[in-house]
Design an enzyme around this catalytic site. Structure first.
Site, PDB file in Angstrom:
ATOM      1  N   HIS A 312     -51.045  15.961   4.551  1.00 36.58           N
ATOM      2  CA  HIS A 312     -50.333  15.126   5.530  1.00 36.58           C
ATOM      3  C   HIS A 312     -51.271  14.015   5.978  1.00 36.58           C
ATOM      4  O   HIS A 312     -52.463  14.241   6.126  1.00 36.58           O
ATOM      5  CB  HIS A 312     -49.909  15.963   6.746  1.00 36.58           C
ATOM      6  CG  HIS A 312     -48.815  15.325   7.545  1.00 36.58           C
ATOM      7  ND1 HIS A 312     -49.069  14.364   8.492  1.00 36.58           N
ATOM      8  CD2 HIS A 312     -47.485  15.498   7.506  1.00 36.58           C
ATOM      9  CE1 HIS A 312     -47.920  13.987   9.020  1.00 36.58           C
ATOM     10  NE2 HIS A 312     -46.936  14.649   8.454  1.00 36.58           N
ATOM     11  N   ASP A 369     -42.289  20.270   4.857  1.00 35.95           N
ATOM     12  CA  ASP A 369     -41.459  20.421   3.656  1.00 35.95           C
ATOM     13  C   ASP A 369     -41.768  21.672   2.853  1.00 35.95           C
ATOM     14  O   ASP A 369     -41.041  22.000   1.914  1.00 35.95           O
ATOM     15  CB  ASP A 369     -41.642  19.182   2.765  1.00 35.95           C
ATOM     16  CG  ASP A 369     -41.069  17.943   3.430  1.00 35.95           C
ATOM     17  OD1 ASP A 369     -41.798  16.949   3.590  1.00 35.95           O
ATOM     18  OD2 ASP A 369     -39.892  17.993   3.834  1.00 35.95           O
TER      19      ASP A 369
HETATM   20  C1  SDX Z   1     -43.510  14.246   5.215  1.00 33.37           C
HETATM   21  O1  SDX Z   1     -45.967  10.981   8.032  1.00 33.37           O
HETATM   22  C2  SDX Z   1     -45.185  11.900   8.420  1.00 33.37           C
HETATM   23  O2  SDX Z   1     -45.114  12.249   9.600  1.00 33.37           O
HETATM   24  C3  SDX Z   1     -44.302  12.510   7.326  1.00 33.37           C
HETATM   25  C4  SDX Z   1     -43.473  13.750   7.706  1.00 33.37           C
HETATM   26  C5  SDX Z   1     -42.411  13.413   8.730  1.00 33.37           C
HETATM   27  O3  SDX Z   1     -42.017  14.311   9.501  1.00 33.37           O
HETATM   28  O4  SDX Z   1     -41.910  12.274   8.694  1.00 33.37           O
HETATM   29  O5  SDX Z   1     -44.335  14.757   8.243  1.00 33.37           O
HETATM   30  C6  SDX Z   1     -42.731  14.332   6.495  1.00 33.37           C
HETATM   31  O6  SDX Z   1     -43.361  13.303   4.499  1.00 33.37           O
HETATM   32  C7  SDX Z   1     -44.515  15.331   4.911  1.00 33.37           C
HETATM   33  C8  SDX Z   1     -45.304  15.060   3.579  1.00 33.37           C
HETATM   34  C9  SDX Z   1     -44.404  15.494   2.404  1.00 33.37           C
HETATM   35  N1  SDX Z   1     -45.083  15.111   1.100  1.00 33.37           N
HETATM   36  C10 SDX Z   1     -45.630  16.046   0.318  1.00 33.37           C
HETATM   37  O7  SDX Z   1     -45.703  17.244   0.589  1.00 33.37           O
HETATM   38  C11 SDX Z   1     -46.161  15.480  -1.007  1.00 33.37           C
HETATM   39  C12 SDX Z   1     -47.533  16.064  -1.300  1.00 33.37           C
HETATM   40  N2  SDX Z   1     -48.522  15.491  -0.335  1.00 33.37           N
HETATM   41  C13 SDX Z   1     -49.257  14.347  -0.718  1.00 33.37           C
HETATM   42  O8  SDX Z   1     -48.682  13.489  -1.638  1.00 33.37           O
HETATM   43  C14 SDX Z   1     -50.055  13.724   0.431  1.00 33.37           C
HETATM   44  O9  SDX Z   1     -50.684  14.750   1.071  1.00 33.37           O
HETATM   45  C15 SDX Z   1     -49.308  12.872   1.448  1.00 33.37           C
HETATM   46  C16 SDX Z   1     -48.494  11.818   0.814  1.00 33.37           C
HETATM   47  C17 SDX Z   1     -48.441  13.723   2.307  1.00 33.37           C
HETATM   48  C18 SDX Z   1     -50.377  12.219   2.334  1.00 33.37           C
HETATM   49  O10 SDX Z   1     -51.047  11.286   1.566  1.00 33.37           O
HETATM   50  P1  SDX Z   1     -52.358  10.553   2.113  1.00 33.37           P
HETATM   51  O11 SDX Z   1     -52.496  10.713   3.579  1.00 33.37           O
HETATM   52  O12 SDX Z   1     -52.369   9.168   1.546  1.00 33.37           O
HETATM   53  O13 SDX Z   1     -53.531  11.391   1.519  1.00 33.37           O
HETATM   54  P2  SDX Z   1     -54.138  11.157   0.076  1.00 33.37           P
HETATM   55  O14 SDX Z   1     -53.033  11.089  -0.933  1.00 33.37           O
HETATM   56  O15 SDX Z   1     -55.089  10.022   0.164  1.00 33.37           O
HETATM   57  O16 SDX Z   1     -54.930  12.529  -0.149  1.00 33.37           O
HETATM   58  C19 SDX Z   1     -56.263  12.686   0.289  1.00 33.37           C
HETATM   59  C20 SDX Z   1     -56.907  13.566  -0.764  1.00 33.37           C
HETATM   60  C21 SDX Z   1     -56.796  12.996  -2.179  1.00 33.37           C
HETATM   61  O17 SDX Z   1     -57.860  13.550  -2.949  1.00 33.37           O
HETATM   62  P3  SDX Z   1     -59.242  12.642  -3.155  1.00 33.37           P
HETATM   63  O18 SDX Z   1     -58.807  11.257  -3.590  1.00 33.37           O
HETATM   64  O19 SDX Z   1     -59.930  12.645  -1.797  1.00 33.37           O
HETATM   65  O20 SDX Z   1     -60.022  13.373  -4.221  1.00 33.37           O
HETATM   66  O21 SDX Z   1     -56.196  14.839  -0.813  1.00 33.37           O
HETATM   67  C22 SDX Z   1     -55.586  14.985  -2.097  1.00 33.37           C
HETATM   68  C23 SDX Z   1     -55.518  13.621  -2.716  1.00 33.37           C
HETATM   69  O22 SDX Z   1     -55.530  13.702  -4.149  1.00 33.37           O
HETATM   70  N3  SDX Z   1     -54.249  15.528  -1.868  1.00 33.37           N
HETATM   71  C24 SDX Z   1     -53.663  16.465  -2.601  1.00 33.37           C
HETATM   72  C25 SDX Z   1     -52.425  16.698  -1.991  1.00 33.37           C
HETATM   73  N4  SDX Z   1     -52.292  15.896  -0.928  1.00 33.37           N
HETATM   74  C26 SDX Z   1     -53.417  15.167  -0.856  1.00 33.37           C
HETATM   75  N5  SDX Z   1     -54.078  17.137  -3.701  1.00 33.37           N
HETATM   76  C27 SDX Z   1     -53.217  18.057  -4.198  1.00 33.37           C
HETATM   77  N6  SDX Z   1     -52.002  18.348  -3.668  1.00 33.37           N
HETATM   78  C28 SDX Z   1     -51.577  17.675  -2.569  1.00 33.37           C
HETATM   79  N7  SDX Z   1     -50.385  17.946  -2.045  1.00 33.37           N
END
Ligand code: SDX
Length: 434
Positions: A312, A369
């Site tokens: 998140h 989710d």
């Molecule tokens: C919602 O914003 C809100 O409030 C949203 C929400 C709402 O109520 O409106 O809460 C609802 O959208 C919840 C999120 C649902 N999405 C998912 O579950 C999809 C999986 N999650 C990711 O795609 C990610 O965690 C996000 C999109 C939710 C957040 O993305 P960020 O903040 O841009 O974080 P990032 O992608 O930069 O990740 C940081 C690190 C990265 O690794 P490094 O580059 O540091 O090596 O964490 C890793 C990412 O690769 N990472 C994950 C991961 N989520 C982040 N690795 C594996 N699996 C994951 N799910």
């Protein structure tokens, strides 16, 4: 009331000159450094992909503490609201600033009941879609389409127009959602009934049939009220920021909400609830895919696979909604005398991931989710309806933010700047010389 420990000023040095910056104190959480004069005074802009460090607004609607994992709407904790309220009460809270008393609640409920019907011409709109259409495609386009019947309510500066648009959107969204589902299974559309509550009405339109009276299970009604409350608002998430951004051009509320629905549909945002169940199903159905392999793939930088429902932008602790939903899933499945192997897989996945340094070091926890889809499934909803349910829940939050944006005298049309890295200039060549 602001937090007295917060800084009251800030300075940055740009080249040889030092710039004093005003700060905006917060009543709780991070204060802001005001950079609104930076370009005009120092010819530079700030760069913040994804706006991870940038406040786009000041707000009094929802507070999310990512470090502590707390969520409050107008000061009320999500735990209290989920336990004691109906979804329409929370919608009223978000829109009007406090929980309604009995008279206000009755008036609000009746004003919604009066607008649940769709114009009959809209039936041809649904008929135009293939049965295979994703219900989010129908929901966002139908939300725009119904605006054609309400041009009188487009003016974003008219309180009356905003109230009429708000009531119609909240009233008609369950009807649009249910009719999108009925279209996909070639069943007759069920009309709304004013003797039912908001959630009873939606469930009846979803699962009822015109050939028999159907009873709506009170357990499912209570569960869906909680689920819609947990999705009602969440600060400047990507779809809410979209609704504000589109609304800042003075686009009408229907068009702004439709844009937010399309943003929510993305699998990185609200579409994740569908993606989680698809991921869990792939682990359950494919002997080659195990919990350990899913975690290994999620950690592999060369593999696009992510643990959907994990991570998140704001929460670096447990998402309080996920904690409520984790125990709620057990409760709902037990009361419905069902078990779902996907819940067992989800729980295993959460334990394995939370013991793995990749997830621990990045503060990746289950988000809203991760468990919601399992409960939606238990309540009888098909997987492709999950994001539609998220949209119905988030609708009052989107509208409350849109209204607050228009009420804020600081609001300007959203128009970010850029850092240009392209070719500066070239002489034109006619096609014969290229
Ligand atoms: C919602 O914003 C809100 O409030 C949203 C929400 C709402 O109520 O409106 O809460 C609802 O959208 C919840 C999120 C649902 N999405 C998912 O579950 C999809 C999986 N999650 C990711 O795609 C990610 O965690 C996000 C999109 C939710 C957040 O993305 P960020 O903040 O841009 O974080 P990032 O992608 O930069 O990740 C940081 C690190 C990265 O690794 P490094 O580059 O540091 O090596 O964490 C890793 C990412 O690769 N990472 C994950 C991961 N989520 C982040 N690795 C594996 N699996 C994951 N799910």
């Amino acid at each position: 009331m602001t937090d007295s420990s917060q800084p009251t000023n800030a300075k940055i040095t740009v080249g040889d000159s030092e710039l004093e910056l005003k700060t905006w104190p917060a009543s709780i959480g991070s204060p802001a450094v005001d950079i609104s004069k930076l370009l005009a005074t120092h010819g530079v802009v700030t760069y913040d992909p994804g706006f991870a460090n940038t406040a786009s607004t000041r707000t009094a609607i929802t507070y999310v503490d990512g470090a502590k994992g707390t969520l409050r709407h107008r000061g009320y904790s999500i735990e209290d609201l989920a336990e004691h309220c109906t979804f329409l009460e929370v919608a009223y809270l978000l829109l009007y600033g406090d929980l309604p008393n009995r008279a206000e609640c009755d008036e609000w409920t009746n004003s919604i009941k009066m607008h649940t019907l769709l114009s009959e011409e809209m039936k041809r709109f649904f008929d135009a879609f293939p049965r295979s259409a994703h219900p989010m495609a129908i929901l966002s386009s139908a939300t725009n389409a119904i605006s054609a019947f309400y041009e009188a309510y487009y003016d974003p500066k008219s309180e009356d127009a905003i109230k009429e648009s708000t009531n119609r959107l909240i009233a008609k969204m369950p009807t649009i959602a249910a009719w999108a589902y009925k279209k996909s299974i070639s069943q007759p559309y069920i009309y709304p009934r004013n003797n039912l509550t908001y959630v009873e009405n939606f469930l009846n339109m979803m699962f009822g049939l015109p050939v028999e009276e159907s009873e709506v299970d009170p357990l499912i009604v209570k569960a869906l009220n909680v689920l819609l409350i947990l999705h009602a608002d969440h600060g400047q998430n990507q779809s809410t920021a979209t609704v504000r951004f589109v609304g800042s051009s003075h686009a009408n509320l229907f068009a702004s909400v439709s844009a937010g629905m399309n943003a929510l549909w993305g699998p990185l945002h609200g579409g994740a609830n569908q993606a989680v169940v698809e991921m869990l199903s792939s682990i359950h159905d494919d002997p080659a895919m195990t919990v350990d392999k899913a975690v290994a793939r999620a950690k592999d930088p060369d593999d696009e696979f992510r643990l959907m429902g994990f991570g998140h932008r704001v929460y670096k602790n447990f998402d309080p909604r996920a904690l409520i939903l984790r125990s709620f899933a057990d409760d709902v499945l037990a009361k419905m005398d069902r078990d779902d192997p996907l819940l067992d897989i989800a729980k295993q996945l959460a334990v394995v991931a939370r013991e793995d340094d990749y997830f621990v070091s990045r503060n990746l926890y289950p988000n809203v989710d991760f468990y919601s889809g399992i409960i939606f499934r238990a309540l009888g909803f098909p997987t492709r309806m999950f994001t539609v349910l998220f949209a119905i829940g988030r609708l009052p939050g989107w509208i409350a933010n849109w209204i607050e944006m228009h009420d804020d005298p600081a609001t300007r049309i959203g128009r970010p700047r850029q850092v240009y890295e392209g070719i500066v200039t070239r002489d034109f060549k006619p096609i014969e010389e290229r």
